[in-house]
Scaffold this motif. Structure first.
Motif, PDB file in Angstrom:
ATOM      1  N   SER A  12     -12.046  59.924 -68.485  1.00 47.26           N
ATOM      2  CA  SER A  12     -13.161  60.632 -67.848  1.00 47.26           C
ATOM      3  C   SER A  12     -13.463  60.083 -66.465  1.00 47.26           C
ATOM      4  O   SER A  12     -14.202  60.695 -65.691  1.00 47.26           O
ATOM      5  N   VAL A  19      -9.931  59.303 -72.973  1.00 49.26           N
ATOM      6  CA  VAL A  19      -9.590  60.623 -73.515  1.00 49.26           C
ATOM      7  C   VAL A  19      -8.275  60.540 -74.295  1.00 49.26           C
ATOM      8  O   VAL A  19      -8.160  61.056 -75.399  1.00 49.26           O
ATOM      9  N   ARG A  42     -14.992  69.535 -69.009  1.00 49.11           N
ATOM     10  CA  ARG A  42     -15.145  68.214 -68.406  1.00 49.11           C
ATOM     11  C   ARG A  42     -13.998  67.914 -67.440  1.00 49.11           C
ATOM     12  O   ARG A  42     -12.894  68.439 -67.593  1.00 49.11           O
ATOM     13  N   VAL A  44     -11.112  65.558 -66.087  1.00 46.62           N
ATOM     14  CA  VAL A  44     -10.221  64.555 -66.662  1.00 46.62           C
ATOM     15  C   VAL A  44      -9.319  64.017 -65.554  1.00 46.62           C
ATOM     16  O   VAL A  44      -8.828  64.779 -64.715  1.00 46.62           O
TER      17      VAL A  44
END
Length: 199
Positions: A12, A19, A42, A44
Motif C-alpha cells: 500500500s 498486499v 486502493r 498499490v
C-alpha cells in the motif's frame, strides 16, 4: 559482486509488501503474477528487491496503480423523439430535429476506482439484442440515432455500455419504445345539420 537474486512484492506504500509478500524470482527480470487478491479501489505499489551475494538489498518501487476489479455503477438510459432542448437528464418538450429522429440520453454511470473511459450505444428489437445497430462509440451524454435505422411501427430497445479504464463494462437498456416516423392518416370533418353536412 553483482546481483544474486530478485524479489517482488505489492504494498500500500512504496517498499512495503503488506498486499503480497516479497516473492523470490531468482534472476528473472519479468514476472506474471496470477491469483492475486487485490483490494479494489486502493492504490498499490509494485516493489522489486535486488540482493547481492552478501545479502545486501535495495528496493525500487513503481508509481501507484489503482486497483479496479469492478465494472462501472449503472446509470439510466432514455430514448424518445426530440421534442425540445435536453435538460436535467430527460428529453423535454419544445423544438425537435425532425420526424423520425430518436434522441438517446444517458447519465449517472460512475466508476469510483478508475473512472468511466467511454460509452457505446446499440439498438435491438429485443431486451438483450443489438441486431439493429451494433455497439458503436459515442461522445457526451446525448446522441441522435441515424434516420432509416428502424422500421416504422417497430418496437425497439436502446442499450448503453459504459466502460472503465481497465476494460470492465456495464450495460443498461432503455424501456421499449414504439418507433413512429409517420403522421396520422388524414380524416375528414363534417359541418352542418344532419343530412346537410358539407366536407
Amino acid at each position: 559482486m553483482g546481483i544474486k537474486e530478485y524479489y517482488y512484492g505489492l504494498g500500500s506504500i512504496p517498499g512495503i509488501d503488506d498486499v503480497k509478500e516479497f516473492q523470490f524470482v531468482g534472476m528473472t527480470q519479468h514476472v506474471v503474477a496470477t491469483n492475486l487478491s487485490l483490494p479494489s479501489g486502493r492504490l498499490v505499489y509494485i516493489s522489486v528487491k535486488a540482493c547481492d551475494h552478501v545479502s545486501l538489498c535495495t528496493v525500487a518501487s513503481s508509481l501507484p496503480v489503482m486497483v479496479d476489479v469492478t465494472p462501472p455503477l449503472a446509470g439510466s438510459v432514455t430514448a424518445a423523439p426530440p421534442r425540445g432542448p435536453v435538460a436535467g437528464g430527460r428529453v423535454s418538450a419544445g423544438a425537435g430535429t425532425g420526424a423520425g429522429d430518436v434522441v438517446v440520453q444517458y447519465g449517472g454511470f460512475e466508476d469510483p476506482e478508475s473512472g468511466v473511459q467511454g460509452y457505446q450505444v446499440a439498438v435491438g428489437r429485443h431486451a438483450h439484442s443489438h441486431d439493429v445497430l451494433a455497439f458503436s462509440p459515442v461522445t457526451g451524454f446525448l446522441t441522435l440515432l441515424p434516420r432509416g435505422l428502424m422500421a416504422d411501427g417497430g418496437q425497439y430497445y436502446v442499450h448503453v455500455r459504459a466502460t472503465n479504464r481497465v476494460g470492465l463494462w456495464t450495460t443498461v437498456s432503455s424501456t421499449p419504445f414504439l418507433y413512429d416516423a409517420s403522421p396520422p392518416t388524414a380524416g375528414y370533418v363534417r359541418f352542418g345539420k344532419p343530412g346537410q353536412e358539407s366536407l
